[in-house]
Design a protein around this motif. Structure first.
Motif, mmCIF file in Angstrom:
data_model
loop_
_atom_site.group_PDB
_atom_site.id
_atom_site.type_symbol
_atom_site.label_atom_id
_atom_site.label_comp_id
_atom_site.label_asym_id
_atom_site.label_seq_id
_atom_site.Cartn_x
_atom_site.Cartn_y
_atom_site.Cartn_z
ATOM 1 N N ALA A 195 0.831 -1.207 0.000
ATOM 2 C CA ALA A 195 0.000 0.000 0.000
ATOM 3 C C ALA A 195 0.864 1.255 0.000
ATOM 4 N N ARG A 196 1.978 1.220 0.719
ATOM 5 C CA ARG A 196 2.841 2.402 0.775
ATOM 6 C C ARG A 196 3.483 2.679 -0.590
ATOM 7 N N LEU A 197 3.796 1.628 -1.345
ATOM 8 C CA LEU A 197 4.326 1.819 -2.695
ATOM 9 C C LEU A 197 3.263 2.433 -3.594
ATOM 10 N N GLN A 198 2.043 1.961 -3.491
ATOM 11 C CA GLN A 198 0.971 2.526 -4.315
ATOM 12 C C GLN A 198 0.734 3.993 -3.986
ATOM 13 N N ALA A 199 0.843 4.328 -2.682
ATOM 14 C CA ALA A 199 0.709 5.730 -2.279
ATOM 15 C C ALA A 199 1.878 6.559 -2.812
ATOM 16 N N LEU A 200 3.086 5.991 -2.765
ATOM 17 C CA LEU A 200 4.265 6.682 -3.303
ATOM 18 C C LEU A 200 4.093 6.938 -4.797
ATOM 19 N N GLU A 201 3.625 5.959 -5.528
ATOM 20 C CA GLU A 201 3.394 6.139 -6.960
ATOM 21 C C GLU A 201 2.376 7.251 -7.215
ATOM 22 N N ALA A 202 1.333 7.302 -6.379
ATOM 23 C CA ALA A 202 0.307 8.337 -6.546
ATOM 24 C C ALA A 202 0.895 9.727 -6.327
ATOM 25 N N VAL A 203 1.768 9.857 -5.321
ATOM 26 C CA VAL A 203 2.399 11.147 -5.041
ATOM 27 C C VAL A 203 3.339 11.541 -6.174
ATOM 28 N N ILE A 204 4.132 10.596 -6.640
ATOM 29 C CA ILE A 204 5.055 10.875 -7.747
ATOM 30 C C ILE A 204 4.283 11.304 -8.995
ATOM 31 N N ASP A 205 3.214 10.585 -9.310
ATOM 32 C CA ASP A 205 2.433 10.921 -10.502
ATOM 33 C C ASP A 205 1.754 12.282 -10.358
#
Length: 394
Positions: A132-142
Motif C-alpha cells: 500500500a505504501r508503494l501505491q501511495a508513493l506512486e500516486a504522489v510521484i504521478d
C-alpha cells in the motif's frame, strides 16, 4: 539529515555537447553488449529499454538548470511522522509549487520497516509491488510529475542493514525493481541511489564498498533506461568534503562519460547552528560557512566529476527543536542567503529539508507555511527589528 557557475551556452554548443555525450553513451552500451550495438531497443539483461532512450530527455546539466529551488517531503515515506498518502502530501506540493519551487525530493525507506511494513525484502531487495505504501508513493510521484516542469527525486533512505552488511546484491535488486516499476515515468523523475551511507555506528562506509555497491545499482538502472538521471553522493553524511575520498574516479558510474549523472551533498554547516537541539540560535555564522561547502563540491565536480552538476539535496535549521515559534532574525538571514545569494548563482539547485517538525517550513495541520521562512528562501523576507540576534534567537 545528519546528526553530529551557471554556464552560458549557445544552442549550437548545447546541441554539439548533447550529440557527443549521446555518442559516448551509445559506445559505452555497445562495449557492454555487442547485441545492443545492433539493437538499441534491448538492454544487457535482455530488458527493453525505455522508448525515450532515443529521444531528447533532459540531461543532468539541463535538469539542474531547470530545478532551481526545491523542498523535501520529509518524514513521510521514510518515517511515521506524517501519513504516507497523497491526501497529506498534495497540499504541501501545491503550496511550494505555487511559490515557484521546481524540485521535490522524496526520501523513501525500502528495506527497513516504516511502521509495520517494508517496501522490499531486506534479504533480497525484491520490491513488494502490492504494498500500500508503494501505491501511495506512486500516486504522489504521478501527482507531482503532472505539474509542468516539476522534477522529483526519490532515493533509498535509512537502509541500515543494507549499509552495515555491505549488501550490494540487495541494493542492486532494489534499483532493478524500482527502475522497472517507474520505467514509463517522465524523465523528470530522478533516482538517488543511496542516501547518507554511514554505518550504524556513524562511521563512513568504506569508500571502495560504496563505489562497488553504487556501481552495481547504477548498471541495473542503465540496463533499463540510458537517460534516467542518477544521483551519487559521499560516503557518510553526504558532506561536501566526502566526495573526494568516496569518488576519486568515476569508473563505476560511466567513467565520466554519462551526461545523465548528478552529484549531491547535504549542507548543515555549521551543525552547531543548523542542527536540532544545538543550544541557542545566536551563532555568528558568516557567508563563508554557507559558501565553503558549495565551493568544495564545485571544485570536485569541475575536476574529478568531469563537469557534472551538483544538487544540494538537504539544508535547513532545526529551529523547532528549541524554539516554540520561528521569529529569529539570525535563522531568517541563513535561509535568505542560502539559495538566492549563494547556491543559485553557483548553478546548484537546492531542496530545503522540511519535515513539518524541527525543520518546519510548511505546517501540515493548517496546510500553510508556518512562518515567513518561505519568503526568506526566495530572497526577501521581513525581519523582526534591526538586530540580527533578536531575543527570539535565544
Amino acid at each position: 539529515m545528519r546528526p553530529p557557475l551557471p554556464r552560458l551556452r549557445t544552442p549550437g554548443r548545447r546541441l554539439n555537447r548533447r550529440l557527443s555525450w549521446m555518442t559516448a553513451a551509445a559506445l559505452a552500451i555497445a562495449v557492454a553488449s555487442p547485441a545492443i550495438a545492433a539493437d538499441l531497443g534491448t538492454s544487457p539483461d535482455g530488458a527493453t529499454l525505455s522508448a525515450s532512450a532515443a529521444g531528447a530527455n533532459p540531461d543532468a546539466r539541463e535538469a539542474a538548470e531547470a530545478m532551481g529551488r526545491g523542498f523535501n517531503l520529509g518524514q513521510m515515506f521514510e518515517n511515521t511522522q506524517h501519513a504516507p498518502t497523497l491526501e497529506v502530501a498534495a497540499p504541501k506540493i501545491d503550496a511550494y509549487y505555487a511559490r515557484g519551487f521546481r524540485v521535490l525530493r522524496i526520501p523513501v525507506t525500502w528495506t527497513e520497516p516504516v511502521g509495520d511494513t517494508t517496501l522490499s525484502d531486506p534479504e533480497t531487495g525484491k520490491v513488494d509491488r502490492e504494498a500500500a505504501r508503494l501505491q501511495a508513493l506512486e500516486a504522489v510521484i504521478d501527482y507531482a510529475l503532472a505539474k509542468p516542469d516539476l522534477y522529483v527525486v526519490i532515493n533509498a533512505h535509512h537502509e541500515k542493514r543494507l549499509k552495515d552488511g555491505n549488501r550490494a546484491d540487495v541494493l542492486e535488486q532494489l534499483w532493478a525493481d524500482i527502475s522497472d516499476i517507474f520505467r514509463g515515468r517522465d524523465h523528470r523523475l530522478i533516482f538517488e541511489i543511496l542516501n547518507e551511507p554511514h554505518l550504524s555506528n556513524n562511521d563512513p562506509m568504506p569508500a571502495e564498498n560504496l563505489r562497488q555497491m553504487t556501481g552495481r545499482a547504477y548498471r541495473k538502472i542503465r540496463s533499463v533506461d540510458a537517460q534516467r538521471i542518477i544521483v551519487i553522493g559521499g560516503d557518510q553524511w553526504f558532506g561536501a568534503h566526502e566526495m573526494a575520498r568516496a569518488w576519486p574516479d568515476l569508473d563505476e558510474v560511466g567513467g565520466g562519460d554519462d551526461p545523465y549523472l548528478m552529484a549531491t551533498f547535504h549542507h548543515y554547516d555549521p551543525w552547531a547552528f543548523s542542527g536540532n537541539d544545538q543550544g541557542d540560535y545566536a551563532d555568528a555564522w558568516t557567508d563563508t560557512n554557507i559558501r565553503a561547502p558549495m565551493q568544495t563540491m564545485a571544485d570536485w565536480a569541475k575536476t574529478t566529476g568531469k563537469g557534472m552538476p551538483v544538487f544540494i539535496g538537504e539544508w535547513g535549521v532545526g529551529w523547532q527543536s528549541r524554539l516554540p515559534t520561528m521569529n529569529c532574525n539570525n535563522i531568517r538571514l541563513w535561509y535568505r542567503q542560502f539559495h538566492t545569494a549563494n547556491a543559485g548563482p553557483m548553478g546548484m539547485p537546492t531542496a530545503v529539508w522540511d519535515d513539518g517538525g524541527w525543520f518546519k517550513v510548511f505546517d501540515y495541520d493548517r496546510k500553510v507555511f508556518d512562518s515567513n521562512l518561505i519568503d526568506c528562501i526566495t530572497g526577501a523576507c521581513e525581519l523582526s527589528g534591526p538586530e540580527r540576534f533578536n531575543s527570539d534567537c535565544l
